[in-house]
Design an enzyme around this catalytic site. Sequence first.
Site, PDB file in Angstrom:
ATOM      1  N   LYS A 236       0.811  -1.241   0.000  1.00 58.33           N
ATOM      2  CA  LYS A 236       0.000   0.000   0.000  1.00 58.33           C
ATOM      3  C   LYS A 236       0.834   1.277   0.000  1.00 58.33           C
ATOM      4  O   LYS A 236       0.446   2.272  -0.613  1.00 58.33           O
ATOM      5  CB  LYS A 236      -0.953  -0.006   1.190  1.00 58.33           C
ATOM      6  CG  LYS A 236      -2.056  -0.991   0.978  1.00 58.33           C
ATOM      7  CD  LYS A 236      -3.008  -1.063   2.121  1.00 58.33           C
ATOM      8  CE  LYS A 236      -3.943  -2.239   1.850  1.00 58.33           C
ATOM      9  NZ  LYS A 236      -4.922  -2.431   2.865  1.00 58.33           N
TER      10      LYS A 236
ATOM     11  N   ASP B 120     -10.004   1.853   2.575  1.00 65.84           N
ATOM     12  CA  ASP B 120      -9.970   0.977   3.761  1.00 65.84           C
ATOM     13  C   ASP B 120     -10.700   1.574   4.963  1.00 65.84           C
ATOM     14  O   ASP B 120     -11.471   0.890   5.643  1.00 65.84           O
ATOM     15  CB  ASP B 120      -8.515   0.703   4.188  1.00 65.84           C
ATOM     16  CG  ASP B 120      -7.863  -0.379   3.349  1.00 65.84           C
ATOM     17  OD1 ASP B 120      -8.584  -1.134   2.675  1.00 65.84           O
ATOM     18  OD2 ASP B 120      -6.615  -0.453   3.372  1.00 65.84           O
TER      19      ASP B 120
HETATM   20  P1  NDP Z   1       1.799  -4.009   6.415  1.00 70.91           P
HETATM   21  O1  NDP Z   1       2.715  -5.050   5.906  1.00 70.91           O
HETATM   22  O2  NDP Z   1       1.849  -2.637   5.841  1.00 70.91           O
HETATM   23  O3  NDP Z   1       2.018  -3.833   8.006  1.00 70.91           O
HETATM   24  C1  NDP Z   1       2.052  -4.967   8.817  1.00 70.91           C
HETATM   25  C2  NDP Z   1       2.037  -4.564  10.291  1.00 70.91           C
HETATM   26  O4  NDP Z   1       1.920  -5.762  11.056  1.00 70.91           O
HETATM   27  C3  NDP Z   1       3.292  -3.871  10.784  1.00 70.91           C
HETATM   28  O5  NDP Z   1       2.924  -2.911  11.739  1.00 70.91           O
HETATM   29  C4  NDP Z   1       4.098  -5.019  11.422  1.00 70.91           C
HETATM   30  O6  NDP Z   1       4.955  -4.591  12.456  1.00 70.91           O
HETATM   31  C5  NDP Z   1       2.965  -5.823  12.029  1.00 70.91           C
HETATM   32  N1  NDP Z   1       3.284  -7.243  12.258  1.00 70.91           N
HETATM   33  C6  NDP Z   1       3.506  -8.208  11.334  1.00 70.91           C
HETATM   34  N2  NDP Z   1       3.703  -9.407  11.926  1.00 70.91           N
HETATM   35  C7  NDP Z   1       3.585  -9.200  13.258  1.00 70.91           C
HETATM   36  C8  NDP Z   1       3.674 -10.053  14.409  1.00 70.91           C
HETATM   37  N3  NDP Z   1       3.911 -11.363  14.285  1.00 70.91           N
HETATM   38  N4  NDP Z   1       3.482  -9.495  15.629  1.00 70.91           N
HETATM   39  C9  NDP Z   1       3.235  -8.171  15.763  1.00 70.91           C
HETATM   40  N5  NDP Z   1       3.147  -7.313  14.705  1.00 70.91           N
HETATM   41  C10 NDP Z   1       3.321  -7.821  13.478  1.00 70.91           C
HETATM   42  O7  NDP Z   1       0.321  -4.632   6.286  1.00 70.91           O
HETATM   43  P2  NDP Z   1      -1.064  -3.844   6.162  1.00 70.91           P
HETATM   44  O8  NDP Z   1      -1.043  -2.748   7.147  1.00 70.91           O
HETATM   45  O9  NDP Z   1      -1.342  -3.516   4.750  1.00 70.91           O
HETATM   46  O10 NDP Z   1      -2.143  -4.979   6.586  1.00 70.91           O
HETATM   47  C11 NDP Z   1      -2.268  -5.382   7.929  1.00 70.91           C
HETATM   48  C12 NDP Z   1      -3.418  -6.368   8.085  1.00 70.91           C
HETATM   49  O11 NDP Z   1      -4.669  -5.770   7.791  1.00 70.91           O
HETATM   50  C13 NDP Z   1      -3.308  -7.598   7.186  1.00 70.91           C
HETATM   51  O12 NDP Z   1      -3.709  -8.743   7.926  1.00 70.91           O
HETATM   52  C14 NDP Z   1      -4.341  -7.330   6.092  1.00 70.91           C
HETATM   53  O13 NDP Z   1      -4.854  -8.513   5.541  1.00 70.91           O
HETATM   54  C15 NDP Z   1      -5.412  -6.594   6.902  1.00 70.91           C
HETATM   55  N6  NDP Z   1      -6.270  -5.742   6.069  1.00 70.91           N
HETATM   56  C16 NDP Z   1      -7.574  -6.076   5.912  1.00 70.91           C
HETATM   57  C17 NDP Z   1      -8.419  -5.281   5.176  1.00 70.91           C
HETATM   58  C18 NDP Z   1      -9.844  -5.641   5.028  1.00 70.91           C
HETATM   59  O14 NDP Z   1     -10.498  -5.075   4.155  1.00 70.91           O
HETATM   60  N7  NDP Z   1     -10.379  -6.518   5.846  1.00 70.91           N
HETATM   61  C19 NDP Z   1      -7.933  -4.070   4.518  1.00 70.91           C
HETATM   62  C20 NDP Z   1      -6.555  -3.773   4.803  1.00 70.91           C
HETATM   63  C21 NDP Z   1      -5.750  -4.604   5.519  1.00 70.91           C
HETATM   64  P3  NDP Z   1       6.438  -4.013  12.150  1.00 70.91           P
HETATM   65  O15 NDP Z   1       6.238  -2.598  11.716  1.00 70.91           O
HETATM   66  O16 NDP Z   1       7.137  -4.122  13.446  1.00 70.91           O
HETATM   67  O17 NDP Z   1       7.002  -4.901  11.073  1.00 70.91           O
END
Ligand code: NDP
Length: 276
Positions: free
Chosen positions: A68, A105
């Site tokens: 994104k 979103d």
């Molecule tokens: P990004 O890759 O941009 O960000 C991921 C985030 O998750 C970061 O803050 C990362 O932390 C954190 N993270 C990943 N793994 C872990 C873990 N094991 N423990 C703690 N924190 C973790 O992803 P998005 O923001 O684009 O998406 C996030 C979620 O939202 C996804 O599951 C996606 O499917 C869902 N989503 C659903 C939508 C819907 O319409 N239902 C729409 C948009 C998103 P760090 O910064 O430390 O790496």
Amino acid sequence: MSNIDQYAVFGHPINHSKSPRIHTLFAEQTKQTLDYTSQDVPAELFTSAIAEFFKQGGKGLNCTVPLKELAWDRADTLSERAQFSKAVNTLVLQEDGTLLGDNTDGLGLVADLTVNHGISLNNKRILILGAGGASRGIIGPLMEKSPVGIVIANRTVEKAIALSHEFSQLGEIAGCAYEALKGFSFDLILNATSASLTGELPPLTDNLLAENGCCYDLAYGNQPTAFVKWGVAQGAIKSLDGLGMLVEQAAEAFFVWRGVRPETKEIIKLLNSERA
Ligand code: NDP
């Protein structure tokens, strides 16, 4: 190049995505002729994949994890809501060949919470877990509903703090590490991490959820996610996953692309019945 208008979702991983099914149902419902597919595109291949997609006649694209912020960089122009969130989940090919970036979103989440589930955000203490693209897209629309404030907790704490500073003009927003949440409680906890995609749970302690509080995982699956289960175990009055948000944000993207707004209620009901 196909005669039928082409749309797609790019992401990595992408095999869990229900977007192709949802947009196909929207197209049937609104009598629009289009194709919507999914493509597994890791971040390093994003630039070439996007160029190829639009070269082959693509009309619009959804971008999901982890693309994104890259899509925001790639867009030639931005809607107001995308500009502010610095994350793009919807790209629209314009008549002059440029790409408009939008973000649906936040609208999708707020519609699902407030309209579909009757959860009021007014005067509520909200905790967002995660500081990635999804968090960026939801903070503005959540703040429009007048919560007391938002706390963002993230594994990489610097990202949570930077995000809170970026949005601070909207009201009470703070960023912190998970350990710093000890002793605080929230009316609504939103999991916007991608931890659920690998069956993991962010490092949460007990007693974070206030009495009568709700939990919402932006991720979704055929089975309850680890975070939805955690919410149930914490006594949440509602512990939901993001299927409704997915349909609502998709409906808004469909409207941006096609100028027709699909009905969402029946489609959410159908998708829920299919995973029951
Ligand atoms: P990004 O890759 O941009 O960000 C991921 C985030 O998750 C970061 O803050 C990362 O932390 C954190 N993270 C990943 N793994 C872990 C873990 N094991 N423990 C703690 N924190 C973790 O992803 P998005 O923001 O684009 O998406 C996030 C979620 O939202 C996804 O599951 C996606 O499917 C869902 N989503 C659903 C939508 C819907 O319409 N239902 C729409 C948009 C998103 P760090 O910064 O430390 O790496």
